[in-house]
Design an enzyme around this catalytic site. Structure first.
Site, PDB file in Angstrom:
ATOM      1  N   LYS A   1       0.867  -1.251   0.038  1.00  0.00           N
ATOM      2  CA  LYS A   1       0.123   0.121  -0.211  1.00  0.00           C
ATOM      3  C   LYS A   1       0.940   1.096  -0.211  1.00  0.00           C
ATOM      4  O   LYS A   1       0.861   2.265  -0.628  1.00  0.00           O
ATOM      5  CB  LYS A   1      -0.970  -0.085   1.167  1.00  0.00           C
ATOM      6  CG  LYS A   1      -1.787  -1.201   1.323  1.00  0.00           C
ATOM      7  CD  LYS A   1      -2.609  -0.983   2.528  1.00  0.00           C
ATOM      8  CE  LYS A   1      -2.196  -1.156   3.848  1.00  0.00           C
ATOM      9  NZ  LYS A   1      -1.314  -2.554   4.083  1.00  0.00           N
TER      10      LYS A   1
ATOM     11  N   ARG B   1      -9.804   1.231   8.269  1.00  0.00           N
ATOM     12  CA  ARG B   1      -9.549  -0.096   8.642  1.00  0.00           C
ATOM     13  C   ARG B   1     -10.522  -1.033   9.659  1.00  0.00           C
ATOM     14  O   ARG B   1     -10.302  -2.191   9.599  1.00  0.00           O
ATOM     15  CB  ARG B   1      -8.231  -0.199   9.343  1.00  0.00           C
ATOM     16  CG  ARG B   1      -7.209  -1.162   9.208  1.00  0.00           C
ATOM     17  CD  ARG B   1      -6.061  -0.971  10.236  1.00  0.00           C
ATOM     18  NE  ARG B   1      -5.105   0.222   9.415  1.00  0.00           N
ATOM     19  CZ  ARG B   1      -3.965  -0.106   9.235  1.00  0.00           C
ATOM     20  NH1 ARG B   1      -3.234  -1.031   9.681  1.00  0.00           N
ATOM     21  NH2 ARG B   1      -2.931   0.857   8.395  1.00  0.00           N
TER      22      ARG B   1
ATOM     23  N   ARG C   1      11.695  -5.656   4.577  1.00  0.00           N
ATOM     24  CA  ARG C   1      11.561  -4.459   4.771  1.00  0.00           C
ATOM     25  C   ARG C   1      12.384  -3.693   5.490  1.00  0.00           C
ATOM     26  O   ARG C   1      12.450  -4.013   6.690  1.00  0.00           O
ATOM     27  CB  ARG C   1       9.913  -3.939   5.016  1.00  0.00           C
ATOM     28  CG  ARG C   1       9.851  -2.543   4.944  1.00  0.00           C
ATOM     29  CD  ARG C   1       8.406  -2.134   5.051  1.00  0.00           C
ATOM     30  NE  ARG C   1       7.696  -2.440   6.269  1.00  0.00           N
ATOM     31  CZ  ARG C   1       6.342  -2.210   6.527  1.00  0.00           C
ATOM     32  NH1 ARG C   1       5.787  -1.899   5.627  1.00  0.00           N
ATOM     33  NH2 ARG C   1       5.890  -3.070   7.657  1.00  0.00           N
TER      34      ARG C   1
ATOM     35  N   ARG D   1      11.456  -1.477  10.672  1.00  0.00           N
ATOM     36  CA  ARG D   1      10.193  -0.663  11.236  1.00  0.00           C
ATOM     37  C   ARG D   1      10.115  -1.490  12.818  1.00  0.00           C
ATOM     38  O   ARG D   1      10.178  -2.547  12.833  1.00  0.00           O
ATOM     39  CB  ARG D   1       9.103  -0.691  10.482  1.00  0.00           C
ATOM     40  CG  ARG D   1       8.360   0.376  10.523  1.00  0.00           C
ATOM     41  CD  ARG D   1       7.401   0.618   9.668  1.00  0.00           C
ATOM     42  NE  ARG D   1       6.267  -0.068   9.818  1.00  0.00           N
ATOM     43  CZ  ARG D   1       4.859  -0.176   9.204  1.00  0.00           C
ATOM     44  NH1 ARG D   1       5.061   0.519   8.001  1.00  0.00           N
ATOM     45  NH2 ARG D   1       3.903  -0.482   9.819  1.00  0.00           N
TER      46      ARG D   1
ATOM     47  N   ARG E   1      -0.929  -8.066  13.714  1.00  0.00           N
ATOM     48  CA  ARG E   1      -1.415  -7.083  12.721  1.00  0.00           C
ATOM     49  C   ARG E   1      -2.066  -8.083  11.696  1.00  0.00           C
ATOM     50  O   ARG E   1      -3.201  -7.582  11.135  1.00  0.00           O
ATOM     51  CB  ARG E   1      -0.430  -6.412  12.042  1.00  0.00           C
ATOM     52  CG  ARG E   1       0.206  -5.420  12.697  1.00  0.00           C
ATOM     53  CD  ARG E   1       1.604  -4.732  12.549  1.00  0.00           C
ATOM     54  NE  ARG E   1       1.794  -4.363  11.357  1.00  0.00           N
ATOM     55  CZ  ARG E   1       3.001  -4.629  10.698  1.00  0.00           C
ATOM     56  NH1 ARG E   1       3.865  -4.932  11.411  1.00  0.00           N
ATOM     57  NH2 ARG E   1       3.306  -4.023   9.521  1.00  0.00           N
TER      58      ARG E   1
HETATM   59  P1  AP5 Z   1       4.958  -1.549   1.817  1.00  0.00           P
HETATM   60  O1  AP5 Z   1       4.491  -0.966   1.000  1.00  0.00           O
HETATM   61  O2  AP5 Z   1       5.615  -0.942   3.154  1.00  0.00           O
HETATM   62  O3  AP5 Z   1       3.281  -2.270   2.549  1.00  0.00           O
HETATM   63  P2  AP5 Z   1       2.327  -1.869   3.184  1.00  0.00           P
HETATM   64  O4  AP5 Z   1       0.882  -2.557   2.628  1.00  0.00           O
HETATM   65  O5  AP5 Z   1       2.135  -0.411   3.062  1.00  0.00           O
HETATM   66  O6  AP5 Z   1       2.206  -2.489   4.737  1.00  0.00           O
HETATM   67  P3  AP5 Z   1       2.334  -1.674   6.092  1.00  0.00           P
HETATM   68  O7  AP5 Z   1       3.206  -2.803   6.915  1.00  0.00           O
HETATM   69  O8  AP5 Z   1       2.680  -0.392   6.024  1.00  0.00           O
HETATM   70  O9  AP5 Z   1       0.818  -1.869   6.752  1.00  0.00           O
HETATM   71  P4  AP5 Z   1       0.357  -1.841   7.550  1.00  0.00           P
HETATM   72  O10 AP5 Z   1      -1.171  -1.744   7.987  1.00  0.00           O
HETATM   73  O11 AP5 Z   1       0.795  -2.866   8.955  1.00  0.00           O
HETATM   74  O12 AP5 Z   1       1.071  -0.379   8.496  1.00  0.00           O
HETATM   75  P5  AP5 Z   1       0.615   0.872   8.642  1.00  0.00           P
HETATM   76  O13 AP5 Z   1       1.749   1.897   8.555  1.00  0.00           O
HETATM   77  O14 AP5 Z   1      -0.521   1.446   7.973  1.00  0.00           O
HETATM   78  O15 AP5 Z   1       5.631  -3.035   1.530  1.00  0.00           O
HETATM   79  C1  AP5 Z   1       6.192  -3.656   2.339  1.00  0.00           C
HETATM   80  C2  AP5 Z   1       7.473  -4.151   1.825  1.00  0.00           C
HETATM   81  O16 AP5 Z   1       7.250  -4.919   0.526  1.00  0.00           O
HETATM   82  C3  AP5 Z   1       8.496  -3.131   1.429  1.00  0.00           C
HETATM   83  O17 AP5 Z   1       9.832  -3.568   2.000  1.00  0.00           O
HETATM   84  C4  AP5 Z   1       8.466  -2.839  -0.088  1.00  0.00           C
HETATM   85  O18 AP5 Z   1       9.644  -2.306  -0.429  1.00  0.00           O
HETATM   86  C5  AP5 Z   1       8.201  -4.270  -0.429  1.00  0.00           C
HETATM   87  N1  AP5 Z   1       7.305  -4.325  -1.839  1.00  0.00           N
HETATM   88  C6  AP5 Z   1       6.093  -3.359  -1.992  1.00  0.00           C
HETATM   89  N2  AP5 Z   1       5.719  -3.885  -3.335  1.00  0.00           N
HETATM   90  C7  AP5 Z   1       6.512  -4.678  -3.835  1.00  0.00           C
HETATM   91  C8  AP5 Z   1       6.621  -5.551  -5.010  1.00  0.00           C
HETATM   92  N3  AP5 Z   1       5.450  -5.269  -5.812  1.00  0.00           N
HETATM   93  N4  AP5 Z   1       7.507  -6.369  -5.069  1.00  0.00           N
HETATM   94  C9  AP5 Z   1       8.287  -6.582  -4.270  1.00  0.00           C
HETATM   95  N5  AP5 Z   1       8.451  -6.002  -3.131  1.00  0.00           N
HETATM   96  C10 AP5 Z   1       7.589  -5.182  -2.838  1.00  0.00           C
HETATM   97  O19 AP5 Z   1      -0.108   0.868  10.293  1.00  0.00           O
HETATM   98  C11 AP5 Z   1       0.729   0.802  11.343  1.00  0.00           C
HETATM   99  C12 AP5 Z   1      -0.084   0.876  12.569  1.00  0.00           C
HETATM  100  O20 AP5 Z   1      -0.588   2.036  12.823  1.00  0.00           O
HETATM  101  C13 AP5 Z   1      -1.253  -0.207  12.726  1.00  0.00           C
HETATM  102  O21 AP5 Z   1      -0.602  -1.427  13.204  1.00  0.00           O
HETATM  103  C14 AP5 Z   1      -2.107   0.604  13.783  1.00  0.00           C
HETATM  104  O22 AP5 Z   1      -1.622   0.361  15.111  1.00  0.00           O
HETATM  105  C15 AP5 Z   1      -1.800   1.849  13.353  1.00  0.00           C
HETATM  106  N6  AP5 Z   1      -3.113   2.371  12.456  1.00  0.00           N
HETATM  107  C16 AP5 Z   1      -2.777   2.747  11.238  1.00  0.00           C
HETATM  108  N7  AP5 Z   1      -3.764   3.339  10.333  1.00  0.00           N
HETATM  109  C17 AP5 Z   1      -4.971   2.751  11.580  1.00  0.00           C
HETATM  110  C18 AP5 Z   1      -6.247   2.765  11.384  1.00  0.00           C
HETATM  111  N8  AP5 Z   1      -6.902   3.209  10.158  1.00  0.00           N
HETATM  112  N9  AP5 Z   1      -7.080   2.325  12.598  1.00  0.00           N
HETATM  113  C19 AP5 Z   1      -6.340   1.906  13.467  1.00  0.00           C
HETATM  114  N10 AP5 Z   1      -5.035   2.072  13.590  1.00  0.00           N
HETATM  115  C20 AP5 Z   1      -4.223   2.291  12.793  1.00  0.00           C
HETATM  116 MG    MG Z   2       2.641   1.101   4.959  1.00  0.00          MG
END
Ligand code: AP5
Ligand code: MG
Length: 225
Positions: free
Chosen positions: A17, A93, A130, A162, A173
């Site tokens: 994402k 979410r 990552r 991270r 998660r």
């Molecule tokens: P990446 O793009 O980083 O993946 P992502 O889908 O963004 O995954 P996240 O881990 O960021 O999602 P998340 O929901 O756990 O975290 P968030 O920060 O939103 O890609 C991952 C890896 O793959 C990278 O190394 C990248 O380079 C690689 N990659 C990508 N595409 C590729 C491809 N095509 N081919 C090969 N490699 C590839 O949330 C964190 C925390 O915040 C949550 O756990 C929660 O505590 C809180 N939070 C955030 N939003 C909310 C909400 N709306 N409600 C409640 N709590 C929330």
């Molecule tokens: Mg992300």
């Protein structure tokens, strides 16, 4: 390319994402609104909000809806999002957050909601590999590191793992995704807003699929009365 698009990207942790939303935000010239990035920035700057959300992030738990909605409502109320649109990453979410977002945007709505589909085995590999810039949040991986010694290509910051990419937090998660976030896919499907895009393949290939879907939807929107 025409500006003015409102997108939501859903997908499991590690689906890509953040990686794709950075690209989509450049392509459509709209702000990239990532709730996870906003919470990590608040933790880093030591604000009261940061102290409040830190334990949720570290444990891989969802931040309570009331805090999330306050942050998102403030951001969506700013001039750039009102004028140009947005790409939402990591929000909504829960169905409750989606309902609150629909109420915030009413009588308008988002153009399309995309579920970026990647098998769990592959997201686990991606999360283990990552690495992120501790200063600007730019994404890297063991397969695609920065050019020089884990120093960010964009800002020169230190590139690290991270804090919530631990085995325990990742498991939590992904479990929460199944319980709380997967029902959103059905919710948006029922509203006729959902598109599913295959997130397997290199980042450029996935981006091309996303743009094709978004542009097709915008064509549909332009033709409707
Ligand atoms: P990446 O793009 O980083 O993946 P992502 O889908 O963004 O995954 P996240 O881990 O960021 O999602 P998340 O929901 O756990 O975290 P968030 O920060 O939103 O890609 C991952 C890896 O793959 C990278 O190394 C990248 O380079 C690689 N990659 C990508 N595409 C590729 C491809 N095509 N081919 C090969 N490699 C590839 O949330 C964190 C925390 O915040 C949550 O756990 C929660 O505590 C809180 N939070 C955030 N939003 C909310 C909400 N709306 N409600 C409640 N709590 C929330
Ligand atoms: Mg992300």
């Amino acid at each position: 390319m025409t500006p003015g698009v409102r997108l939501i990207l859903l997908g499991k942790q590690g689906a890509g994402k953040g990686t794709q939303c950075v690209r989509l935000s450049r392509h459509y010239v709209v702000p990239h609104i990532a709730t996870g990035d906003m919470f990590r920035a608040a933790v880093k700057s030591g604000t009261e909000a940061g102290r409040l959300v830190k334990r949720y992030l570290d444990a891989g738990e969802l931040v309570p809806d009331v805090i999330v909605m306050r942050v998102v409502a403030d951001r969506l109320d700013q001039d750039d999002t009102k004028a140009r649109g947005f790409v939402l990453d990591g929000f909504p979410r829960t169905v409750h957050q989606a309902e609150a977002l629909a109420a915030l945007l009413s009588p308008s709505d988002v153009d399309v909601v995309i579920d970026l589909e990647v098998p769990t085995g592959l997201v686990l590999q991606r999360l283990a590999s990552r690495r992120v810039c501790s200063a600007c949040g730019a994404n890297y991986s063991l397969d695609s590191p920065p050019k020089f010694d884990w120093t960010c290509d964009v800002c020169g910051g230190e590139v690290v793992q991270r804090g919530d990419d631990t085995e325990v937090a990742i498991r939590r998660r992904l479990k929460l995704y199944e319980v709380a976030t997967a029902p959103l896919v059905q919710w948006y499907l029922g509203r006729g807003q959902l598109e599913v895009v295959d997130g397997v393949g290199d980042a450029d290939t996935v981006m091309a699929r996303l743009v094709a879907v978004v542009d097709a939807r915008r064509g549909i929107r332009a033709e409707s009365p």
